[in-house]
Design a protein around this motif. Structure first.
Motif, PDB file in Angstrom:
ATOM      1  N   ARG A 236      -5.162   0.544  -6.760  1.00 38.57           N
ATOM      2  CA  ARG A 236      -5.777   1.828  -6.414  1.00 38.57           C
ATOM      3  C   ARG A 236      -4.982   2.531  -5.311  1.00 38.57           C
ATOM      4  O   ARG A 236      -4.885   3.755  -5.290  1.00 38.57           O
ATOM      5  N   THR A 237      -4.431   1.736  -4.426  1.00 36.38           N
ATOM      6  CA  THR A 237      -3.560   2.316  -3.394  1.00 36.38           C
ATOM      7  C   THR A 237      -2.201   2.682  -3.983  1.00 36.38           C
ATOM      8  O   THR A 237      -1.655   3.759  -3.712  1.00 36.38           O
ATOM      9  N   ALA A 238      -1.657   1.802  -4.823  1.00 33.60           N
ATOM     10  CA  ALA A 238      -0.322   2.000  -5.378  1.00 33.60           C
ATOM     11  C   ALA A 238      -0.241   3.245  -6.250  1.00 33.60           C
ATOM     12  O   ALA A 238       0.790   3.935  -6.254  1.00 33.60           O
ATOM     13  N   ARG A 239      -1.322   3.564  -6.991  1.00 33.21           N
ATOM     14  CA  ARG A 239      -1.278   4.726  -7.882  1.00 33.21           C
ATOM     15  C   ARG A 239      -1.311   6.041  -7.109  1.00 33.21           C
ATOM     16  O   ARG A 239      -1.103   7.111  -7.689  1.00 33.21           O
ATOM     17  N   ASP A 240      -1.574   5.972  -5.808  1.00 28.53           N
ATOM     18  CA  ASP A 240      -1.634   7.167  -4.955  1.00 28.53           C
ATOM     19  C   ASP A 240      -0.552   7.081  -3.884  1.00 28.53           C
ATOM     20  O   ASP A 240      -0.816   7.211  -2.693  1.00 28.53           O
ATOM     21  N   TYR A 241       0.689   6.803  -4.337  1.00 26.93           N
ATOM     22  CA  TYR A 241       1.879   6.739  -3.478  1.00 26.93           C
ATOM     23  C   TYR A 241       1.906   5.542  -2.533  1.00 26.93           C
ATOM     24  O   TYR A 241       2.793   5.447  -1.684  1.00 26.93           O
ATOM     25  N   GLY A 242       0.924   4.647  -2.614  1.00 27.56           N
ATOM     26  CA  GLY A 242       0.811   3.584  -1.625  1.00 27.56           C
ATOM     27  C   GLY A 242       0.073   4.033  -0.377  1.00 27.56           C
ATOM     28  O   GLY A 242       0.118   3.373   0.668  1.00 27.56           O
ATOM     29  N   ASN A 243      -0.651   5.139  -0.514  1.00 27.00           N
ATOM     30  CA  ASN A 243      -1.361   5.748   0.614  1.00 27.00           C
ATOM     31  C   ASN A 243      -2.785   5.192   0.699  1.00 27.00           C
ATOM     32  O   ASN A 243      -3.598   5.414  -0.192  1.00 27.00           O
ATOM     33  N   PRO A 244      -3.135   4.484   1.783  1.00 23.78           N
ATOM     34  CA  PRO A 244      -4.476   3.932   1.914  1.00 23.78           C
ATOM     35  C   PRO A 244      -5.528   4.970   2.309  1.00 23.78           C
ATOM     36  O   PRO A 244      -6.709   4.652   2.413  1.00 23.78           O
ATOM     37  N   GLY A 245      -5.085   6.202   2.557  1.00 25.08           N
ATOM     38  CA  GLY A 245      -6.013   7.259   2.935  1.00 25.08           C
ATOM     39  C   GLY A 245      -5.633   7.976   4.200  1.00 25.08           C
ATOM     40  O   GLY A 245      -6.125   9.083   4.465  1.00 25.08           O
ATOM     41  N   ASP A 246      -4.719   7.381   4.978  1.00 24.97           N
ATOM     42  CA  ASP A 246      -4.320   8.010   6.240  1.00 24.97           C
ATOM     43  C   ASP A 246      -2.871   8.503   6.208  1.00 24.97           C
ATOM     44  O   ASP A 246      -2.317   8.892   7.230  1.00 24.97           O
ATOM     45  N   TYR A 247      -2.269   8.471   5.018  1.00 21.73           N
ATOM     46  CA  TYR A 247      -0.886   8.927   4.807  1.00 21.73           C
ATOM     47  C   TYR A 247       0.158   8.038   5.469  1.00 21.73           C
ATOM     48  O   TYR A 247       1.342   8.363   5.458  1.00 21.73           O
TER      49      TYR A 247
END
Length: 415
Positions: A236-247
């Motif tokens: 779930r993190t990897a599909r969003d650039y590896g962004n955990p939510g704080d960039y």
């Protein structure tokens, strides 16, 4: 002379329909494409799409989560992660599994090129193994031997070819003994089952496609199914650039999100999937009955007790017995109006992308099978009469094989 009202072809004194390539009337004068997409519930889909548009949220929204939940329930797995496509899902799973350093990733040579591409992009090096004679899935015995001989293998991949389940129990034993993760390219397999157990929960993860040629369609998209909670969270993190939510990205990920619009399409197709899979199986059985007894012709079929989506209806030809090779039969069927493909030819180990690996001469069974397969049309909304006509288009060619070969011999090289 009489006319066969089922196929629209002309019958001579011998009682045999003369193939179109030899002057007979084509079985499908208007043509029959390999695939044809029909949305199962257009009104329902339009309602879902309107809801997405009204929400103003086109990504990272509730429709994707609903698709994940419904797919997980269908496959009886705790975690499903929606992604932009199957290839991206495979890349991210292999990355999360520690594939790196160009270490060997064992996989079948008889698969779509994306299986190997995903391993390469994740940092591995494809190591190809043979296909099983019966169903063209990965041969466990050959895979085991090659895995044992490999230098520091990173992972093992297997493909549910045409939606036919692999030998999951044996492959898991082999992967466990080698100490490597087992990942399935399940692009064709959404709706398949191995001995009554839905495909989705085998290995570390199984990755599905929802592109337009599949039995469940999102337009473009994929699903990763897994029993591993930590892997699902990583994906779930990897599909969003590896962004955990704080960039502050945790690792190099991808933009592999599925949009809300694609998820809406996917939900529409997910409904009724078991019924469509059962219908496709019935159509394949109808084809098999209509083509029974033709020398040199068999189908790629699952084992007794397994369920295939039959994403493709694929013939396997013994050219010596049938009298034509797959290119020649494809040319003859083209004259009948029947679209075909040679899935998968060339096999991946012979493609230019992987010529540097030097495995072109090491998979003789895969080479022979790849040179023998021919996929004919099959749609989820096809009726039995149409599939019988497809079978007739194949069957009517064989008694005239020598004449057909003389006519299409040169042209076949261009098919």
């Amino acid at each position: 002379m009489t006319t066969d009202t089922t196929s629209g072809t002309t019958t001579g004194a011998t009682g045999r329909n003369r193939p179109a390539v030899l002057g007979g009337a084509p079985v499908f004068p208007d043509g029959l494409p390999l695939t044809r997409v029909r949305v199962p519930d257009r009104e329902g889909l339009l309602g879902r799409l309107a809801g997405v548009l009204d929400s103003g949220m086109l990504t990272n929204g509730p429709t994707v989560r609903q698709l994940e939940e419904e797919a997980a329930a269908l496959m009886r797995v705790p975690h499903v992660v929606a992604v932009s496509n199957c290839t991206a899902g495979l890349m991210l799973v292999l990355q999360a599994a520690g594939v790196d350093g160009r270490r060997p990733v064992l996989m079948p040579g008889f698969t779509f090129s994306a299986t190997a591409h995903a391993a390469h992009w994740a940092g591995g090096s494809p190591l190809f193994a043979e296909a099983r004679e019966q169903d063209v899935t990965l041969d466990p015995a050959d895979a085991e031997a090659r895995l044992k001989a490999a230098d520091s293998p990173a992972a093992m991949m297997a493909t549910h070819v045409y939606g036919t389940p692999c030998q999951t129990e044996e492959l898991q034993r082999i992967a466990d003994a080698a100490g490597v993760p087992l990942v399935y390219d399940a692009a064709h397999g959404l709706g398949s089952a191995r001995r009554g157990v839905p495909v989705g929960g085998f290995g570390l993860a199984e990755v599905f496609s929802m592109s337009p040629t599949k039995v469940a369609v999102a337009g473009e998209g994929g699903l990763v199914a897994t029993r591993d909670a930590a892997l699902a969270e990583t994906l779930r993190t990897a599909r969003d650039y590896g962004n955990p939510g704080d960039y502050d990205t945790l690792f190099p990920g991808l933009n592999a999100r599925m949009s809300e619009l694609h998820a809406a399409v996917g939900l529409t197709w997910l409904a009724g999937l078991p019924e469509r899979v059962a219908h496709r199986g019935a159509l394949v059985a109808e084809f098999a009955r209509a083509a029974a007894g033709v020398p040199g012709l068999r189908l790629a079929l699952p084992e007794e007790g397994d369920t295939s989506t039959f994403k493709d209806l694929t013939l396997i030809l013994d050219a010596g017995a049938f009298g034509l090779d797959n290119r020649q039969l494809a040319a003859a069927l083209k004259a009948e109006g029947v679209d075909t493909r040679r899935y998968f030819f060339p096999p991946v180990h012979r493609q230019k992308s992987y010529a540097h690996l030097g495995q072109a001469e090491e998979l003789p069974r895969t080479d022979r099978l790849a040179a023998s397969v021919l996929t004919v049309p099959l749609w989820s909304h096809m009726d039995a009469a149409t599939v019988r006509r497809v079978a007739d288009a194949v069957v009517r060619v064989q008694p005239f094989a020598a004449e057909v070969a003389a006519v299409v011999g040169t042209a076949a090289g261009r098919v």
